[in-house]
Design a protein around this motif. Structure first.
Motif, PDB file in Angstrom:
ATOM      1  N   VAL A  76      47.362 -16.222 -15.456  1.00 35.02           N
ATOM      2  CA  VAL A  76      46.061 -16.860 -15.275  1.00 35.02           C
ATOM      3  C   VAL A  76      46.263 -18.354 -15.481  1.00 35.02           C
ATOM      4  O   VAL A  76      46.701 -18.780 -16.553  1.00 35.02           O
ATOM      5  N   ALA A  77      45.974 -19.127 -14.443  1.00 32.16           N
ATOM      6  CA  ALA A  77      46.146 -20.583 -14.494  1.00 32.16           C
ATOM      7  C   ALA A  77      47.557 -20.947 -14.954  1.00 32.16           C
ATOM      8  O   ALA A  77      47.760 -21.845 -15.754  1.00 32.16           O
ATOM      9  N   GLY A  78      48.544 -20.198 -14.443  1.00 28.90           N
ATOM     10  CA  GLY A  78      49.942 -20.508 -14.728  1.00 28.90           C
ATOM     11  C   GLY A  78      50.492 -19.975 -16.037  1.00 28.90           C
ATOM     12  O   GLY A  78      51.663 -20.154 -16.329  1.00 28.90           O
ATOM     13  N   GLN A  79      49.662 -19.298 -16.822  1.00 23.96           N
ATOM     14  CA  GLN A  79      50.092 -18.756 -18.111  1.00 23.96           C
ATOM     15  C   GLN A  79      50.013 -17.234 -18.075  1.00 23.96           C
ATOM     16  O   GLN A  79      48.971 -16.685 -17.695  1.00 23.96           O
ATOM     17  N   GLN A  80      51.089 -16.565 -18.496  1.00 22.34           N
ATOM     18  CA  GLN A  80      51.075 -15.111 -18.490  1.00 22.34           C
ATOM     19  C   GLN A  80      50.036 -14.587 -19.465  1.00 22.34           C
ATOM     20  O   GLN A  80      49.973 -15.015 -20.611  1.00 22.34           O
ATOM     21  N   ALA A  81      49.222 -13.668 -18.990  1.00 20.45           N
ATOM     22  CA  ALA A  81      48.205 -13.044 -19.848  1.00 20.45           C
ATOM     23  C   ALA A  81      48.899 -12.132 -20.840  1.00 20.45           C
ATOM     24  O   ALA A  81      49.799 -11.379 -20.476  1.00 20.45           O
ATOM     25  N   SER A  82      48.485 -12.198 -22.096  1.00 20.74           N
ATOM     26  CA  SER A  82      49.139 -11.411 -23.141  1.00 20.74           C
ATOM     27  C   SER A  82      48.701  -9.946 -23.119  1.00 20.74           C
ATOM     28  O   SER A  82      49.480  -9.064 -23.427  1.00 20.74           O
ATOM     29  N   ASP A  83      47.450  -9.690 -22.772  1.00 21.70           N
ATOM     30  CA  ASP A  83      46.961  -8.314 -22.688  1.00 21.70           C
ATOM     31  C   ASP A  83      45.646  -8.269 -21.927  1.00 21.70           C
ATOM     32  O   ASP A  83      45.077  -9.291 -21.584  1.00 21.70           O
ATOM     33  N   GLY A  84      45.166  -7.063 -21.694  1.00 23.49           N
ATOM     34  CA  GLY A  84      43.941  -6.871 -20.919  1.00 23.49           C
ATOM     35  C   GLY A  84      42.686  -7.361 -21.597  1.00 23.49           C
ATOM     36  O   GLY A  84      41.663  -7.547 -20.951  1.00 23.49           O
ATOM     37  N   ASP A  85      42.739  -7.565 -22.921  1.00 16.85           N
ATOM     38  CA  ASP A  85      41.556  -8.035 -23.654  1.00 16.85           C
ATOM     39  C   ASP A  85      41.390  -9.551 -23.606  1.00 16.85           C
ATOM     40  O   ASP A  85      40.386 -10.078 -24.085  1.00 16.85           O
ATOM     41  N   GLU A  86      42.366 -10.239 -23.013  1.00 16.20           N
ATOM     42  CA  GLU A  86      42.303 -11.694 -22.949  1.00 16.20           C
ATOM     43  C   GLU A  86      41.132 -12.123 -22.060  1.00 16.20           C
ATOM     44  O   GLU A  86      41.013 -11.669 -20.915  1.00 16.20           O
ATOM     45  N   PRO A  87      40.247 -12.986 -22.568  1.00 16.59           N
ATOM     46  CA  PRO A  87      39.111 -13.419 -21.746  1.00 16.59           C
ATOM     47  C   PRO A  87      39.552 -14.361 -20.623  1.00 16.59           C
ATOM     48  O   PRO A  87      40.492 -15.146 -20.788  1.00 16.59           O
TER      49      PRO A  87
END
Length: 84
Positions: A56-67
């Protein structure tokens, strides 16, 4: 509202049947909400999304709960890479 410009790569693009799409989600939506919306009605894509990295915006999302941030964002769907 969040408007995501989603780009699919390699096997994810094949499963999605396209290399990109746009999706709008309500404020407060999470990465998991985005993944669910992308896979809705597309069993093969849902399967592939389960093993993909989401940036997301160039940063890997850590998990599905990330807003997800509000506004317009870029999302990349990256399947696992092989090789060395």
């Amino acid at each position: 509202m969040t408007t995501a410009r989603v780009t699919f790569y390699a096997g994810a693009a094949e499963a999605a049947g396209t290399d990109s799409t746009h999706i709008t989600l309500p404020d407060g939506a999470t990465v998991g909400d985005l993944i669910s919306a992308l896979g809705e009605g597309k069993s093969r894509l849902t399967e592939v999304l389960g093993v993909c990295a989401i940036a997301v915006a160039g940063q890997q999302a850590s998990d599905g709960d990330e807003p997800l941030p509000a506004g317009e964002i870029d999302v990349d769907v990256l399947p696992p890479f092989a090789g060395g």
